[in-house]
Write a protein that holds these residues in place. Structure first.
Motif, PDB file in Angstrom:
ATOM      1  N   ILE A 243     -66.049   2.682  74.062  1.00  0.00           N
ATOM      2  CA  ILE A 243     -66.340   3.787  74.472  1.00  0.00           C
ATOM      3  C   ILE A 243     -65.629   4.209  75.722  1.00  0.00           C
ATOM      4  O   ILE A 243     -64.739   5.358  75.888  1.00  0.00           O
ATOM      5  CB  ILE A 243     -68.063   4.172  74.841  1.00  0.00           C
ATOM      6  N   PHE A 247     -62.806   7.299  76.402  1.00  0.00           N
ATOM      7  CA  PHE A 247     -62.879   8.262  77.364  1.00  0.00           C
ATOM      8  C   PHE A 247     -61.420   8.320  78.068  1.00  0.00           C
ATOM      9  O   PHE A 247     -60.714   9.221  78.308  1.00  0.00           O
ATOM     10  CB  PHE A 247     -63.870   8.065  78.418  1.00  0.00           C
ATOM     11  N   GLU A 271     -67.257   9.891  92.066  1.00  0.00           N
ATOM     12  CA  GLU A 271     -67.772  10.943  91.263  1.00  0.00           C
ATOM     13  C   GLU A 271     -66.733  10.858  89.979  1.00  0.00           C
ATOM     14  O   GLU A 271     -66.887  11.260  88.915  1.00  0.00           O
ATOM     15  CB  GLU A 271     -68.031  12.165  91.910  1.00  0.00           C
ATOM     16  N   GLU A 272     -65.323  11.204  90.658  1.00  0.00           N
ATOM     17  CA  GLU A 272     -64.552  11.404  89.623  1.00  0.00           C
ATOM     18  C   GLU A 272     -64.273  10.284  88.801  1.00  0.00           C
ATOM     19  O   GLU A 272     -63.863  10.628  87.631  1.00  0.00           O
ATOM     20  CB  GLU A 272     -63.245  12.004  90.493  1.00  0.00           C
ATOM     21  N   LEU A 274     -66.683   8.697  87.611  1.00  0.00           N
ATOM     22  CA  LEU A 274     -67.304   8.814  86.409  1.00  0.00           C
ATOM     23  C   LEU A 274     -67.096   9.858  85.597  1.00  0.00           C
ATOM     24  O   LEU A 274     -67.352   9.834  84.618  1.00  0.00           O
ATOM     25  CB  LEU A 274     -68.866   8.986  87.184  1.00  0.00           C
ATOM     26  N   LEU A 275     -66.418  10.906  86.167  1.00  0.00           N
ATOM     27  CA  LEU A 275     -66.135  12.083  85.353  1.00  0.00           C
ATOM     28  C   LEU A 275     -64.815  11.916  84.318  1.00  0.00           C
ATOM     29  O   LEU A 275     -64.813  12.330  83.297  1.00  0.00           O
ATOM     30  CB  LEU A 275     -65.511  13.257  86.058  1.00  0.00           C
ATOM     31  N   ARG A 276     -64.048  10.640  84.699  1.00  0.00           N
ATOM     32  CA  ARG A 276     -63.041   9.983  83.746  1.00  0.00           C
ATOM     33  C   ARG A 276     -62.238  11.194  83.489  1.00  0.00           C
ATOM     34  O   ARG A 276     -61.750  11.271  82.189  1.00  0.00           O
ATOM     35  CB  ARG A 276     -63.941   9.604  82.600  1.00  0.00           C
ATOM     36  N   ILE A 278     -62.702  14.344  82.860  1.00  0.00           N
ATOM     37  CA  ILE A 278     -62.869  15.513  82.055  1.00  0.00           C
ATOM     38  C   ILE A 278     -63.831  16.403  82.748  1.00  0.00           C
ATOM     39  O   ILE A 278     -65.156  15.947  83.434  1.00  0.00           O
ATOM     40  CB  ILE A 278     -63.769  14.815  80.740  1.00  0.00           C
ATOM     41  N   THR A 279     -63.347  17.419  82.951  1.00  0.00           N
ATOM     42  CA  THR A 279     -63.882  18.516  84.098  1.00  0.00           C
ATOM     43  C   THR A 279     -63.937  19.766  83.311  1.00  0.00           C
ATOM     44  O   THR A 279     -63.922  20.700  84.436  1.00  0.00           O
ATOM     45  CB  THR A 279     -62.910  18.364  85.262  1.00  0.00           C
TER      46      THR A 279
ATOM     47  N   HIS B 236     -72.124  11.216  82.914  1.00  0.00           N
ATOM     48  CA  HIS B 236     -71.067  12.327  82.920  1.00  0.00           C
ATOM     49  C   HIS B 236     -71.587  13.535  83.519  1.00  0.00           C
ATOM     50  O   HIS B 236     -71.190  14.190  84.275  1.00  0.00           O
ATOM     51  CB  HIS B 236     -70.284  12.339  81.785  1.00  0.00           C
ATOM     52  N   SER B 239     -72.814  13.756  87.148  1.00  0.00           N
ATOM     53  CA  SER B 239     -71.777  13.934  88.030  1.00  0.00           C
ATOM     54  C   SER B 239     -71.314  15.103  87.914  1.00  0.00           C
ATOM     55  O   SER B 239     -71.015  15.676  89.144  1.00  0.00           O
ATOM     56  CB  SER B 239     -70.704  12.929  87.669  1.00  0.00           C
ATOM     57  N   PHE B 240     -71.141  15.775  86.810  1.00  0.00           N
ATOM     58  CA  PHE B 240     -70.260  16.752  86.647  1.00  0.00           C
ATOM     59  C   PHE B 240     -71.429  18.086  87.297  1.00  0.00           C
ATOM     60  O   PHE B 240     -70.740  18.933  88.230  1.00  0.00           O
ATOM     61  CB  PHE B 240     -70.185  17.291  85.133  1.00  0.00           C
ATOM     62  N   VAL B 243     -71.132  17.910  91.354  1.00  0.00           N
ATOM     63  CA  VAL B 243     -69.703  18.339  91.890  1.00  0.00           C
ATOM     64  C   VAL B 243     -70.027  19.899  91.667  1.00  0.00           C
ATOM     65  O   VAL B 243     -69.509  20.484  92.732  1.00  0.00           O
ATOM     66  CB  VAL B 243     -68.578  17.769  91.266  1.00  0.00           C
ATOM     67  N   LEU B 303     -64.217  22.551  86.857  1.00  0.00           N
ATOM     68  CA  LEU B 303     -64.302  22.029  88.229  1.00  0.00           C
ATOM     69  C   LEU B 303     -62.994  22.198  88.913  1.00  0.00           C
ATOM     70  O   LEU B 303     -62.133  22.067  88.378  1.00  0.00           O
ATOM     71  CB  LEU B 303     -64.618  20.451  88.138  1.00  0.00           C
TER      72      LEU B 303
END
Lengths: 306, 338
Positions: A243, A247, A271-272, A274-276, A278-279, B236, B239-240, B243, B303
């Motif tokens: 997984i 990602f 935080e980023e 964890l966001l890997r 994908i925003t 995810h 966290s998303f 932020v 974001l």
């Protein structure tokens, strides 16, 4: 690691007691099944024998199979018996030991059923009421041959209209019940004496071989359990890596194709991570779509060029 | 992490015992349901057969389907079956293994119902009372009864209060006969099922052990992978959201400061973290406006990463970046098997 060891030790010491527990539960279940079963003799000449003996012998066979199925060690023994030799020799003594311990445990519930049946007496009365000698009983001595069979067949049914007031019915019933209970107690006595002798005399014969067989049969059991647990742990780690790589590969593609300014990585670093990368709702949807339509292959060797 | 691993292993090793537990509970529930059910034979010639066989066969089908419904692996099986092949092959052996293990567990409650029904005897007595062999058990030589009449009389056998055919065949004799047949069928059914179960379990190690180990491993793997993926997505999303909401509040605060021509408030140094957490919103009116705009016009799910020079940080601002074209295979070097 300490906790793992404790759990393994628990499994090891309790494998036998788990099996003994299952064996005991099955014996209790067999008694309960007999008491809740509504025995109803057909009171017809040929059917009586079939019904009586059927109730005495068919449930024990089913209980025996249940005992084998519920015992986990029977599978372990079969696997050990049928595996190809490979690089590990097979020891016939170990397999024999496992087989005999499984059989002993599986025989308990059927024997309990048979003994309870005999001590209760209904089965034998139903099966053999047509086989008693009518001369011995006053009420049946004078009946003709054809009639006597019919009458004797109705002995187990107390409420039958022909038998309700027949005093000889009770005599036949008592006679058969006496035989049945005598048989039941004798079987019980013989089995207990046999078990007692087997336990007492065993150390006189080949104690060393017995200790070895017991040790290696426990070993095979534990080895099997640990193998299964290791496979579980491995598949968990495998899935985790798979997984993560998925990602990361999505992140790579987004980096290659998106028009965002290069990030300088200040601010909310944690935080980023964890966001890997994908925003965006669409990026996430795309990721989920890719996950469904094109699952990554099961290969976690890293050959990406970053 | 260690604790997670242990709990996970416990759950994994106990997934099977959890399913076995549910299976046992359903079996007990099925026996209890039968004893609580008020069996009421209609005692009419054609209805008896329909009612008796219906009670014997319809609840087991329902229990079988219920067994599938209560098994949470069914959605996993369906997903694995229907997913497009993509870059990962599908192994039919794994699908078969999953289906077989679910079907075996789902079969237990129906088998218990059928066994209990047959051993009790009421269903068979009700269904087949018109087929009792009157010639052998009673007096068939009664000429005054036509075929239909006789069937009507025999149909009342299970209902002792209204039975009027004592001369034809004694009620107890008929019931004893039918019950004996029913119980014999019941025990034979029980023996057959236990023999089948024993054979299925014991023949497997003799023939297909290697394939079985493989299927079992990969079916557990699929289950674990699904759970881990859900966990990762949940992390995810958290966290998303964090932020995102932070940026929303920052945007609100900047906006309001600009609208009221106030210079951005300088929080005094000694107030510290608490003031930072307020994100610039310090009175009821401002808060109400923030909540109203959260509800009425949520900003797009995009974001703004810290390095972007954004002045007005919220609602309806930049469009999400144009979607990347379909991924070119040559960039996905990760996927190649070396």
């Amino acid at each position: 690691m300490d906790r793992f060891r404790m759990i393994f030790q628990y499994f090891q010491s309790n494998s036998e007691s788990v099996m003994n527990g299952i064996c005991g539960l099955l014996a209790l279940a067999s008694v309960k099944m007999y008491t809740s079963f509504d025995f109803s003799c057909p009171c017809l000449p040929r059917y009586n024998m079939a019904y009586g003996l059927g109730i005495m012998f068919i449930p024990p066979i089913a209980l025996f199979f249940c005992g084998l199925i519920l015992n986990r060690q029977s599978l372990v023994m079969l696997e050990e018996w049928r595996r190809p030799q490979g690089r590990r020799k097979k020891d016939a003594a170990v397999i024999r030991y496992m087989c005999s311990s499984i059989m002993q445990r599986a025989m308990v519930a059927p024997i309990v059923w048979i003994v309870v049946t005999l001590l209760d007496g209904k089965c034998l009365i139903c099966a053999f009421s047509g086989s008693v000698d009518p001369e011995k009983f006053v009420g049946f001595a004078n009946a003709s041959l054809g009639q006597v069979q019919q009458l004797l067949a109705r002995v187990p049914c107390k409420d039958d209209e022909l038998m309700r007031n027949n005093t000889s019915r009770k005599a036949v019933s008592r006679y058969l019940r006496c035989w049945s209970q005598a048989l039941g107690w004798s079987i019980l006595l013989i089995l207990i004496v046999a078990a007692f002798l087997a336990r007492w005399l065993r150390p006189c014969f080949n104690q060393v071989a017995l200790l070895q067989a017991r040790h290696w049969s426990n070993y095979i059991d534990i080895e099997q359990k640990i193998f299964e647990e290791t496979c579980c742990e491995h598949s968990r780690l495998f899935a985790h890596k798979c997984i993560l790589h998925f990602f990361e590969s999505m992140q790579e593609e987004i980096k290659l194709h998106s028009f965002n300014l290069p990030r300088e990585g200040e601010g909310a670093e944690g935080e980023e991570d964890l966001l890997r990368g994908i925003t965006d709702q669409d990026q996430m949807n795309k990721l989920l779509k890719m996950w469904y339509y094109e699952k990554p292959p099961l290969d976690v060797n890293q050959v990406t060029q970053r | 992490m260690d604790k997670f691993r242990m709990i996970f292993q416990f759950l994994q090793s106990n997934q099977e015992s959890f399913m076995n537990g549910i299976c046992g509970i359903m079996a007990l529930a099925s026996a209890q349901m039968y004893s609580a059910f008020d069996f009421n034979c209609p005692c009419l010639p054609r209805y008896n057969l329909a009612y008796g066989l219906g009670i014997l066969l319809v609840p087991p089908i329902i229990l079988f389907l219920l067994g599938f419904v209560l098994n949470n692996n069914i959605s996993m099986l369906a997903e694995e079956w229907r997913r497009p092949r993509g870059q990962r092959g599908k192994d039919p052996a794994v699908l078969r293994y999953m289906f077989c293990s679910m079907a075996q567990r789902a079969m237990i409650a129906p088998v218990v119902w059928v066994s209990v029904t047959l051993l009790d005897g009421k269903c068979i007595t009700c269904a087949f009372c018109t087929s009792v062999p009157v010639e052998t058990l009673g007096n068939a030589s009664n000429p005054s009864l036509s075929q239909g009449e006789m069937k009507r009389v025999l149909a009342r056998i299970p209902c002792k209060e209204i039975y009027d055919g004592q001369e034809l065949i004694a009620n107890e004799v008929a019931i004893r006969y039918l019950r004996c047949i029913s119980q014999a069928l019941g025990w034979c059914f029980v023996l057959l099922m236990t023999t089948l179960a024993f054979l299925v379990r014991s023949l497997r190690p003799c023939f297909t052990q290697a394939a079985f180990l493989k299927s079992r491993y990969w079916s557990h793997y699929i289950d674990i992978e699904r759970k881990l993926f859900d966990e990762t997505c949940a992390e995810h999303a958290k966290s998303f959201a964090k932020v995102y909401i932070q940026q929303f509040f920052e945007g609100m605060s900047t906006d309001i400061a600009a609208a009221h021509c106030h210079p951005p408030r300088k929080t005094p140094v000694d107030v510290g973290e608490a003031a930072e957490k307020l994100l610039g919103i310090t009175d009821q009116g401002t808060m109400n406006t923030a909540l109203k705009s959260w509800h009425r016009s949520k900003p797009p799910l995009h974001l703004h990463l810290p390095a972007l020079p954004s002045a007005n940080g919220w609602a309806g601002e930049g469009q999400p970046p144009t979607h990347p074209p379909a991924p070119r295979k040559e960039t996905a070097t990760y996927y190649s098997r070396v």
